[in-house]
Enzyme design. Structure first.
Site, PDB file in Angstrom:
ATOM      1  N   GLY A  15      -0.543   1.497  18.965  1.00 41.14           N
ATOM      2  CA  GLY A  15      -1.538   2.148  18.147  1.00 41.14           C
ATOM      3  C   GLY A  15      -1.143   3.594  17.886  1.00 41.14           C
ATOM      4  O   GLY A  15       0.021   3.976  18.005  1.00 41.14           O
TER       5      GLY A  15
ATOM      6  N   GLY B 173       4.902  11.075  12.636  1.00 35.39           N
ATOM      7  CA  GLY B 173       5.336   9.722  12.984  1.00 35.39           C
ATOM      8  C   GLY B 173       4.897   8.632  12.037  1.00 35.39           C
ATOM      9  O   GLY B 173       4.912   7.452  12.416  1.00 35.39           O
TER      10      GLY B 173
ATOM     11  N   VAL C  72       4.180  -0.060  16.600  1.00 35.84           N
ATOM     12  CA  VAL C  72       2.891   0.568  16.285  1.00 35.84           C
ATOM     13  C   VAL C  72       1.755  -0.388  16.629  1.00 35.84           C
ATOM     14  O   VAL C  72       0.703   0.031  17.131  1.00 35.84           O
ATOM     15  CB  VAL C  72       2.817   0.979  14.799  1.00 35.84           C
ATOM     16  CG1 VAL C  72       1.442   1.574  14.479  1.00 35.84           C
ATOM     17  CG2 VAL C  72       3.899   1.994  14.473  1.00 35.84           C
TER      18      VAL C  72
ATOM     19  N   HIS D 101     -15.979   1.001  23.546  1.00 35.70           N
ATOM     20  CA  HIS D 101     -15.796   2.368  23.028  1.00 35.70           C
ATOM     21  C   HIS D 101     -14.847   2.367  21.831  1.00 35.70           C
ATOM     22  O   HIS D 101     -13.860   1.628  21.824  1.00 35.70           O
ATOM     23  CB  HIS D 101     -15.236   3.266  24.138  1.00 35.70           C
ATOM     24  CG  HIS D 101     -15.414   4.720  23.872  1.00 35.70           C
ATOM     25  ND1 HIS D 101     -14.676   5.408  22.937  1.00 35.70           N
ATOM     26  CD2 HIS D 101     -16.255   5.633  24.433  1.00 35.70           C
ATOM     27  CE1 HIS D 101     -15.049   6.677  22.935  1.00 35.70           C
ATOM     28  NE2 HIS D 101     -16.000   6.841  23.827  1.00 35.70           N
TER      29      HIS D 101
END
Length: 569
Positions: A178, A166, A174, A85
């Site tokens: 993510g 952000g 990060v 996905h």
């Protein structure tokens, strides 16, 4: 209590569908918030993704979502994630969905606040999509998620593609979490309409008739002709009849029938009952019959209430009937039990949220005998205030009964809507007075709890005194609300005594008598509780308001019962 309870649904998608320990820790974070109900957890191994559904008050849902996103950010390392996905973060997408008592616009504002909090506290960059989008193109989730997780470094470096909250240079944090896409969207209903055919072709034709996208416009033969193109080379479409819907036709081996499978993406534009009627019309035009409806997943209660009222109005029947009866009409009208029994307690979000223990403790859920016996016991509650509220509810119920009998009286067919409106008002009054039955007892219990507070230190004593006064004020205001609500019953009973079915004249009269008992009984409770208030200005104001209502109730009951007796032979 509030009939328009604010309920929000949240359906976050987390990028983990295989490790049940991780999934459980995330859902534990959701359930750690009081007032949130976890409805469904749907992990997928191939997609490596779990869809979680929970509901509650807006504040509770936002807090649960915030905690779940934080927990997912701790446990899921996107550098190691692979699945079928599309995804952009440990918490990939996080939509807030209005269920009842709250608008889409309000959910959008909450989504933006939530995204900013996630970005600030958890340091997870956030995009806002759908109704919460800051940029028109970001209403589309695919635009926010373009390039998926792998494109994040480039997007952070590009002001036009940077997150709404952000944004910062790409770093290890990060890389691990993510980004998250937070938004608000309308409730989506997944529904299948059962057909008395096995033909997928026929089912598809009906689906194309109704779905918003419609079907391609073709040259010559409308079925086999070549699709027509516009100047830009895009296929020209003939729109369907239902806005906010997507649909296809398919055949289901399990049932041995074809269905029109539909997603209703905007239930405000196209409610379930409107879609049902239109699919029925288009099916009939093609020689096919809709035999029933299959709801996939959960629905808001208003979907069934709106449907039941719609079908009652088509029959010129009163809509001022109990909620359960309205839901039953919806179930039968749309054939919701065609394939298997439809149980609203298992399919309606509001019913799934009910606290069974709390419900079992409510006075209004006792039998008539049980209520009388509970009142007779040596405990001081339920007492006169509670009984007054119940008397008012009975008065409203009697007035509503006369309205419903009048609405369905032979020869009065042209007046059905007039009496239906009276019955609707009566149902609303009865519902509020039944809420006040338990609220009055709860008010008394608050006073008892305040008296039970410690009084060892001066600080204890001060806190106890303040709590007692606050609880006493509340216990004075609740019966005043009972008085105001019960007083509205007189208008209903007067109208039914003057205009309603003459065979039920005495019922309207008894309704007025019970309304007077409710107002006067609640007034006594206002006075006795106000006597304990130290703030005499407030106490005198409440007593004066109660006295005026009692005088007005005496006069209203007198005029109504005199009119009733004058007509009785």
């Amino acid at each position: 209590m509030n009939n328009d309870k604010r309920i929000v649904e949240c359906v976050p998608n987390f990028s983990e569908g295989r490790d049940m320990n991780v999934i459980r820790q995330i859902t534990d974070a959701v359930e750690s918030v009081e007032g949130v109900k976890l409805l469904n957890v749907d992990p997928g191994e191939a997609t490596n993704r779990t869809v979680v559904t929970f509901v509650g008050s807006p504040e509770a849902v936002c807090e649960a979502a915030f905690r779940a996103v934080g927990k997912a950010g701790e446990l899921i390392d996107m550098r190691r994630h692979h699945g079928a996905h599309p995804r952009i973060g440990a918490t990939d997408v996080l939509p807030l969905i209005p269920v009842s008592g709250i608008t889409l616009e309000e959910c959008a504002a909450l989504a933006r606040q939530l995204a900013e909090r996630i970005a600030t506290v958890h340091r997870i960059p956030c995009y806002c999509y759908e109704a919460a989008a800051f940029k028109p193109e970001r209403k589309n989730l695919a635009v926010c998620r373009a390039g998926e997780y792998e494109a994040i470094p480039a997007k952070l470096a590009n002001p036009d593609k940077a997150p709404d909250f952000g944004c910062r240079p790409y770093d290890d944090d990060v890389a691990r979490t993510g980004c998250t896409v937070v938004g608000a969207r309308d409730f989506l209903i997944a529904v299948n309409y059962n057909l008395n055919t096995t033909s997928t072709r026929r089912a598809n034709a009906i689906a194309f008739d109704v779905r918003e996208k419609g079907r391609p416009k073709r040259e010559g033969n409308p079925i086999t002709g070549q699709p027509m193109k516009d100047a830009d080379g895009k296929t020209i479409m003939i729109p369907g009849t239902l806005k906010g819907t997507k649909a296809i036709g398919w055949y289901i081996d399990e049932y041995g029938i074809a269905q029109v499978s539909m997603n209703i993406t905007d239930i405000n534009i196209t409610p379930l009952h409107k879609a049902f009627d239109e699919v029925c019309r288009c099916a009939q035009n093609r020689g096919v019959r809709v035999t029933g409806t299959e709801i996939v997943g959960l629905i808001p209660k208003r979907t069934l209430i709106e449907a039941g009222r719609y079908f009652l109005e088509k029959q010129h029947r009163s809509t001022g009937i109990p909620e359960k009866d309205i839901i039953d009409i919806a179930i039968h009208s749309m054939g919701l039990s065609d394939l298997r029994p439809f149980n609203p307690r298992e399919k309606v979000i509001e019913f799934l949220m009910e606290d069974d223990k709390k419900k079992a403790d409510q006075l209004v859920n006792l039998t008539v005998k049980g209520f009388a016996e509970e009142t007779s016991r040596e405990s001081p509650a339920p007492g006169g205030g509670t009984i007054s509220a119940y008397m008012g509810a009975l008065g409203a119920a009697l007035g509503t009964m006369v309205a419903n009998l009048s609405s369905h009286k032979a020869g009065w067919d042209d007046r059905w809507d007039e009496f239906s409106q009276y019955a609707d008002r009566g149902q609303a009054l009865m519902t509020r007075l039944l809420e006040l039955v338990d609220e009055d007892t709860q008010a008394f219990n608050r006073i008892m709890a305040a008296f039970g507070m410690p009084k060892v230190t001066e600080a204890d004593k001060a806190a106890r005194t303040e709590a007692i006064q606050s609880a006493t004020l509340y216990a004075t205001e609740v019966p005043l609300q009972t008085m105001k609500t019960a007083y509205e019953v007189f208008d209903l009973c007067r109208a039914m005594a003057e205009k309603g079915n003459p065979n039920s004249l005495s019922d309207a009269g008894v309704g007025a008598l019970t309304a007077r008992a409710a107002v006067l009984g609640a007034g006594m409770n206002v006075r006795i509780n106000a006597a304990s208030l130290k703030d005499r200005t407030t106490a005198d104001r409440l007593i004066a308001e109660a006295d005026a209502l009692m005088a007005q109730a005496n006069e209203a009951e007198r005029s109504i019962t005199e009119g009733v007796f004058s007509k009785l032979v």
